[in-house]
Motif scaffolding. Structure first.
Motif, PDB file in Angstrom:
ATOM      1  N   ARG A 174     -23.532  55.634 -11.661  1.00 16.25           N
ATOM      2  CA  ARG A 174     -23.820  54.909 -12.805  1.00 16.25           C
ATOM      3  C   ARG A 174     -25.140  53.835 -12.698  1.00 16.25           C
ATOM      4  O   ARG A 174     -24.870  53.112 -11.596  1.00 16.25           O
ATOM      5  CB  ARG A 174     -22.593  54.304 -13.498  1.00 16.25           C
ATOM      6  N   ASP A 176     -25.607  51.407 -14.761  1.00 14.29           N
ATOM      7  CA  ASP A 176     -25.519  49.953 -15.488  1.00 14.29           C
ATOM      8  C   ASP A 176     -25.312  48.981 -14.197  1.00 14.29           C
ATOM      9  O   ASP A 176     -24.951  49.298 -12.928  1.00 14.29           O
ATOM     10  CB  ASP A 176     -24.154  50.046 -16.017  1.00 14.29           C
ATOM     11  N   ASP A 221     -18.835  55.058 -20.589  1.00 19.29           N
ATOM     12  CA  ASP A 221     -20.053  55.748 -20.657  1.00 19.29           C
ATOM     13  C   ASP A 221     -21.327  54.696 -20.204  1.00 19.29           C
ATOM     14  O   ASP A 221     -21.067  53.577 -20.261  1.00 19.29           O
ATOM     15  CB  ASP A 221     -20.388  56.190 -22.133  1.00 19.29           C
ATOM     16  N   GLY A 222     -22.106  55.407 -19.923  1.00 21.14           N
ATOM     17  CA  GLY A 222     -23.450  54.715 -19.348  1.00 21.14           C
ATOM     18  C   GLY A 222     -24.507  55.739 -18.706  1.00 21.14           C
ATOM     19  O   GLY A 222     -24.270  56.790 -18.710  1.00 21.14           O
ATOM     20  N   ASN A 223     -25.754  55.153 -18.533  1.00 23.12           N
ATOM     21  CA  ASN A 223     -26.701  55.856 -17.659  1.00 23.12           C
ATOM     22  C   ASN A 223     -26.293  56.255 -16.457  1.00 23.12           C
ATOM     23  O   ASN A 223     -25.867  55.337 -15.546  1.00 23.12           O
ATOM     24  CB  ASN A 223     -28.102  55.068 -17.858  1.00 23.12           C
ATOM     25  N   THR A 224     -26.246  57.808 -16.267  1.00 21.62           N
ATOM     26  CA  THR A 224     -25.967  58.197 -14.885  1.00 21.62           C
ATOM     27  C   THR A 224     -27.296  58.899 -14.122  1.00 21.62           C
ATOM     28  O   THR A 224     -28.133  59.497 -14.805  1.00 21.62           O
ATOM     29  CB  THR A 224     -24.742  58.992 -14.800  1.00 21.62           C
TER      30      THR A 224
END
Length: 237
Positions: A174, A176, A221-224
């Protein structure tokens, strides 16, 4: 109070104990045990009686092609480690065995905790940590082409409130900003830190030669990104 909050309160209340691995409850003690065959004087229950001077033993005769012993924990637990104490005999008998975890669902799933390649010396205790943090109702020890006999099994576990679980995303990071970052001793410790942090919904770990970095994350959820150095765990509730 919803199930998630109940679990968090439980963990916050007990965190001081849980951070010390020796403070975990032995969830196998005096629980129902079984095996695929045993001598009358060495039944499967003797491996969870809390007495290292007793031991289990498969039937006399030629070594069976497969021997197994299993304990039913009666509830679903996060399994942090399985300690096996060998009997006061036979340095080379208890070796090359598999520890499996079995779910308590109506359609049980068996998952590998750890394959132990080597032998446990007589009267010695080996602490086996699972390769990944998993939940299970039953723990099973299997060995091939040998008699299965040992003195005691102790399982360090934490009750899985409801059926709340972390899902592993291997080789994923992740991107974040972390809620918190720390160095911990194991993936299990990182998971406990996340469960105790009210805003933590996920965590990720990076293993180096001498340490394990733990990052606590907010949100599911988040940018991975693909990154083989990291393992990303999402909290399912």
């Amino acid at each position: 109070m919803d199930t998630f909050r109940i679990c968090i309160v439980f963990l916050v209340t007990n965190l001081g104990i849980l951070e010390n691995v020796n403070g975990f409850k032995n969830v196998a003690l005096r629980k129902p045990a079984s095996m695929n065959g045993y001598r009358d004087e060495n039944p499967p229950s003797l491996a969870v009686d809390g007495n290292a001077t007793t031991h289990i033993h498969t039937p006399d005769g030629p070594s069976p092609p497969v021997s197994w012993w299993e304990v039913d924990l009666l509830n679903t637990y996060y399994i942090f480690s399985v300690s096996i104490t060998n009997r006061d005999c036979c340095n080379n008998r208890l070796k090359n065995f598999t520890v499996d975890l079995i779910s308590g669902d109506s359609d049980p799933i068996t998952r590998l905790c750890h394959y132990y390649p080597g032998n446990i010396l007589k009267s010695a205790t080996e602490v086996i940590e699972c390769d990944e943090l998993l939940t299970a109702r039953k723990v099973k020890i299997t060995m091939t082409n040998r008699h299965l006999d040992f003195a005691e099994v102790s399982i360090k576990g934490l009750h899985a409130c409801g059926d709340l679980q972390f899902t592993l995303n291997a080789g994923v990071r992740r991107q974040d900003t972390a809620l918190k970052q720390m160095v911990v001793g194991s993936t299990a410790t990182c998971a406990v830190k996340c469960r105790a942090e009210i805003d933590c919904d996920a965590f990720q770990t990076m293993t180096s030669a001498d340490s394990l970095t733990c990052q606590l994350l907010v949100g599911h959820d988040g940018n991975t990104a693909n990154d083989n150095n990291w393992n990303y765990y999402t909290f399912q509730g």
